[in-house]
Write a protein that holds these residues in place. Sequence first.
Motif, PDB file in Angstrom:
ATOM      1  N   UNK A 159      14.053 -73.263  12.024  1.00  0.00           N
ATOM      2  CA  UNK A 159      13.882 -73.716  11.280  1.00  0.00           C
ATOM      3  C   UNK A 159      14.135 -74.510  10.337  1.00  0.00           C
ATOM      4  N   UNK A 160      15.263 -75.072  10.236  1.00  0.00           N
ATOM      5  CA  UNK A 160      15.084 -75.413   8.914  1.00  0.00           C
ATOM      6  C   UNK A 160      14.391 -76.763   8.543  1.00  0.00           C
ATOM      7  N   UNK A 161      14.017 -77.055   6.782  1.00  0.00           N
ATOM      8  CA  UNK A 161      14.208 -76.568   5.595  1.00  0.00           C
ATOM      9  C   UNK A 161      13.436 -75.200   5.775  1.00  0.00           C
ATOM     10  N   UNK A 162      12.599 -74.798   6.440  1.00  0.00           N
ATOM     11  CA  UNK A 162      11.529 -74.316   6.378  1.00  0.00           C
ATOM     12  C   UNK A 162      12.312 -72.218   6.116  1.00  0.00           C
ATOM     13  N   UNK A 219      17.973 -78.324  14.849  1.00  0.00           N
ATOM     14  CA  UNK A 219      17.419 -78.181  16.295  1.00  0.00           C
ATOM     15  C   UNK A 219      18.590 -78.312  17.556  1.00  0.00           C
ATOM     16  N   UNK A 251       2.542 -79.177   2.068  1.00  0.00           N
ATOM     17  CA  UNK A 251       2.279 -77.536   2.706  1.00  0.00           C
ATOM     18  C   UNK A 251       1.310 -77.596   1.750  1.00  0.00           C
ATOM     19  N   UNK A 306       8.003 -81.966   2.684  1.00  0.00           N
ATOM     20  CA  UNK A 306       8.747 -80.161   1.927  1.00  0.00           C
ATOM     21  C   UNK A 306       9.606 -79.591   3.628  1.00  0.00           C
ATOM     22  N   UNK A 307       9.062 -79.142   4.288  1.00  0.00           N
ATOM     23  CA  UNK A 307       9.178 -78.877   5.427  1.00  0.00           C
ATOM     24  C   UNK A 307       8.554 -79.329   6.810  1.00  0.00           C
ATOM     25  N   UNK A 308       9.070 -79.102   8.174  1.00  0.00           N
ATOM     26  CA  UNK A 308       8.488 -80.285   9.382  1.00  0.00           C
ATOM     27  C   UNK A 308       7.315 -80.058   9.962  1.00  0.00           C
ATOM     28  N   UNK A 347      10.513 -84.225   7.125  1.00  0.00           N
ATOM     29  CA  UNK A 347      11.095 -84.367   5.261  1.00  0.00           C
ATOM     30  C   UNK A 347      12.619 -85.531   5.303  1.00  0.00           C
ATOM     31  N   UNK A 395       3.676 -77.263  14.100  1.00  0.00           N
ATOM     32  CA  UNK A 395       4.830 -76.880  13.799  1.00  0.00           C
ATOM     33  C   UNK A 395       4.624 -75.982  13.107  1.00  0.00           C
ATOM     34  N   UNK A 396       5.213 -74.582  13.101  1.00  0.00           N
ATOM     35  CA  UNK A 396       5.381 -73.722  11.395  1.00  0.00           C
ATOM     36  C   UNK A 396       5.722 -73.980  10.708  1.00  0.00           C
ATOM     37  N   UNK A 397       5.066 -74.273   9.726  1.00  0.00           N
ATOM     38  CA  UNK A 397       5.214 -74.280   8.167  1.00  0.00           C
ATOM     39  C   UNK A 397       4.872 -73.877   7.023  1.00  0.00           C
TER      40      UNK A 397
END
Lengths: 525, 191, 386
Positions: free
Chosen positions: A144-147, A245, C135, C197-199, C215, C237-239
């Motif tokens: 998944x963006x932005x990760x 997504x 984060x 930052x991220x989801x 974000x 959610x993996x962050x």
Amino acid sequence: MATGHGHDDHHHGPAKGITRWLYTTNHKDIGTMYLVFSLAMFLLGGTFALVIRAELFQPGLQFVTPNFFNQMTTMHGLVMVFGAVMPAFVGLANWMIPMMIGAPDMALPRMNNWSFWILPFAFLMLSSTLFMDSGAPNFGWTFYAPLSTTYAPSSVTFFIFAVHMMGVSSIMGSINIIATIQNLRAPGMTYMKMPLFVWTWLITAYLLLAVMPVLAGVVTMMLFDIHFGTSFFSAAGGGDPVLFQHVFWFFGHPEVYIMILPAFGVVSEIVSTFSRKRLFGYDSMVYATSSIAFLSFIVWAHHMFTTGMPLAGELFFMYATMLIAVPTGVKVFNWIATMFKGSISFETPMLFAIAFVVLFTMGGFTGLMLAISPADFQYQDTYFVVAHFHYVLVPGAVFSIMAATYYWLPKWTGNMYDENLGRLHFWLSFIGINVLFFPQHFLGLAGMPRRIPDYALQFADFNMLSSIGAFIFGFSQLLFVFIVIKAARGGKKATAEVWDGSHGLEWTVPSPAPYHTFSTPPVIK
Amino acid sequence: MAEADTHQRSLGRQAAKLALYALGMFGFGFLLVPLYDVFCEVTGLNGKTGGKYQYEQAQASVDESRAVTMQFTANNNAAMPWEVRPMQHQVTFHPGELVQVTFYARNPTGQRMVAQAVPSVVPFKSADYLHKTECFCFTQQILDAGEAVEMPLIFFVDRALPADVSKMTLSYTLFDVTQNFAAKGKALSAN
Amino acid sequence: MLPTIKKTVNKLWSGVALTLLAALPALGLAAPQMNMTQGVTDISRDTYGLHMTIIWVCVAIAVIVYGVLVFSLIKYRKSKGAVPATFYHSTKAEIVWTLIPFIILIAMAIPATQVLTATYDTSDAKLDVLITGYQWRWQYRYLSGDGQEVVFFSNLSTPQEQIDNKAEKGEHYLLEVDEPLVIPVHTKVRFLLTAADVIHSWWVPAFAIKKDAIPGFVNEAWVNVNEPGIYRGQCAELCGQQHGFMPIVVKVVEQAEFDAWLAEKQAAAAAIAELTSREWTQEQLIAEGQTTYNTFCVACHQPTGLGLPPAFPALSGSPVATGPIEKHIDVVLHGRAGTAMAAYGALLNPIQLAGVITFERNALGSNRVGDMVTPAEILQAQQAAQ
């Protein structure tokens, strides 16, 4: 494996040495290479899984850092999906489709060679990221963006190119399969006479052709966002991370069926053979497969129920997803109706196929639960989902590949595998898999999120149990490798029919199948 | 032999057709981007709001029978050091009425910086009815080191706003786009 | 061979079962939770109801399907001399088993639609809380019309020694925070969710809320809790690397207690200003900074200050943390664009900022610069024109 045969004297046999494998355009050689490659990837991805389960054996951090743990979950998913399951089915398609439809080879043999040889390089590139300073991709196989863009390790570029290569390989493979099925069928082999494995692969190939380019598109957009200053997935430039997504799952959901439809085909062949009865409801099987393929394009956002969709969207995707239960149910009912009033024997392929029917249905039940959107808020991104898709993919896709291997191994090698060892392998796998994944349902319902390297104490027992199952399952696969090598080297000679309930063209050629088969097309009445 | 040749050619043609189809799907992947934007605008997905809107007196007669409250928040994306806040935290008005509020922003760093504000409104179903005639989010904001600015926002809410919506929240997130801005070759040197 | 296998299998099974049973008292735990929580809101109870209904529907179907399967496997074995029938088609049967699931699905869809619609009704909330995912921590901001906002971070409070197995793990291992979200009972509270930052995804099982924090965009959810208590959840959610270490704790209290808590928080915010202007010694600042460092900096820069290069550089011996203090202050306050280093000037108060900078320069790793910066100087730097 398949070597030259005296009675086939108007054809040359395979070349000698390594060049045979490098330059081969023979569908059997290429099928073999695909299968061996996917077995290697299965063991590699399995090793990653065992690292994960070892870390999760007890609470606290024991073996790896959280970052490396994320690399393991990511690489495990990528290697298993793109390296193990998909190439295994392509390998089976290469070996069996020409033999099942009475064709001398695949329609585009040189392209066939290409589409295989791209793969080892793609995975070499992907695996090399593990040894880079930045580490391997750590953003999950769903990236998944932005990760996976702004916050990604620099190895992400290698990951993107590896995905591009896998995509090209898959697209070429599916073009070949479609061209073969549509053009090279023996006289009299009408569409509705094709074995179900050929049917499911035809539909799968069209799915692949439709969605692999979309995956290529999404990673290309990532590449542009990372290196060329575009903003497809960044709100700052007018983009949207949720768009990622949508595009990803537009690929991702059909991808799920790409991994299971050929399994339906395999199981249909095997259940019918070992029940010594014609497959029940062939026509409805074909229609059900087509409906599942169609529905797979309009349910993608059920992976995104928690992203905050408008109510109408949420309802649409919930209803559409629930609908998939209908054609899937038809398939399960048909398999059982095939066994009903049959004459069943329990050789290893049949054991795996029965386990497939039982455990895939389990995955189907949890899938139905996940479709219920409000309940999904509680299941989403927990171990319940992990249990669900592993039930569909391991005792589903992977068991079907093992069933297929045992089923056709005598045809490939000319030798029977060791039936006792095969059954031992089955029971160890069956028990291992359930000890491994069944407790994960409880973990998810009790509230354990997925992709975490450490967990609260109330999750300790089931995690330990799950890890024990993982090691049982993982190490039993070494037995599988042993059985396959043993059969390849020798053993009881197989007859042409191999199984007493066998039906179809592949069983009319000798075992092992000669290097060239059906140079003169058979006539199907 | 001639027959085999024709056969090979027709296979080649089909392969080319299928490859073209794959190429088309690659394009379709990109087509999803504008499709998604249209879809968002129609459904208000993610609370995306439309662009600059012309306020026309005729269509915007004020509905005095009901009041709507608009709540404002401003957030920084992680690496954004600016101070930013709404100067009114909420306002209550009638649908159709033109409303003006201001946001305060300050660049506390020693560098000239460029920011982009990204709006998002909830509930999503109200997004379609929020019309902004002037907003600092329409353009990028450039602030010198230590410079502060008051940024106007003028909007009205359509009379057709669903009856069950009485409170909306309009949120802005500030992103640092200085590097992107510089990369596009625009002059960033102080003048 | 087969009986031997069965024996082996049985042994393995009992081995697994024994291991599990032995593990239970060893970890000092009662029987673990196996099912979804009923939760403490009307929505969570309805969700639980849906979950149980669909489970029983599946169980009923499973009994029939697996029943016929097992019956067939036993009755129609070749070894028992079964002769295969020749039928391979029955339009009637196929229509029946297409239609019945269809009807069951419609019956399931109706209550599911009702519950889902209810979760979307965020109107008439008495309290609005903006939840921002960072984060790897959550920030809570209580919105109010007059701008008297209460805002704070909620960080994992489990000590690193417990995670590294150097200390015994506490009861709420990994599910405890320094400052929980506090909300009143029997009150409709609206959550606005976003991320910096991220989801991320904010999930409290007892509320049946799981909503992504994205974000740039804002999501909505609401809760009306029926029972006071402490409820725990996690980011779903993996962050990034510390994804498993950003828990959520919500303390639900009576309205009066909530009002008192809110007033206290507002007063504390005012007190910060006073504390900022008072005299601080280097020792006091280092002590203050140690806490801040362990909460906000340690995940990336590590307890040793050696970082996790190349993503997270070392501070021990680094040019920034041992060079001119102005540069150090600049990086901490304003972050580094294009890296994971956030601009903490907007996130922490001057005391925390002065503390963490002084700590990093004098007590982290091998750094012993000897200088310091006071909270007042930080405030000055923040307000300075240049």
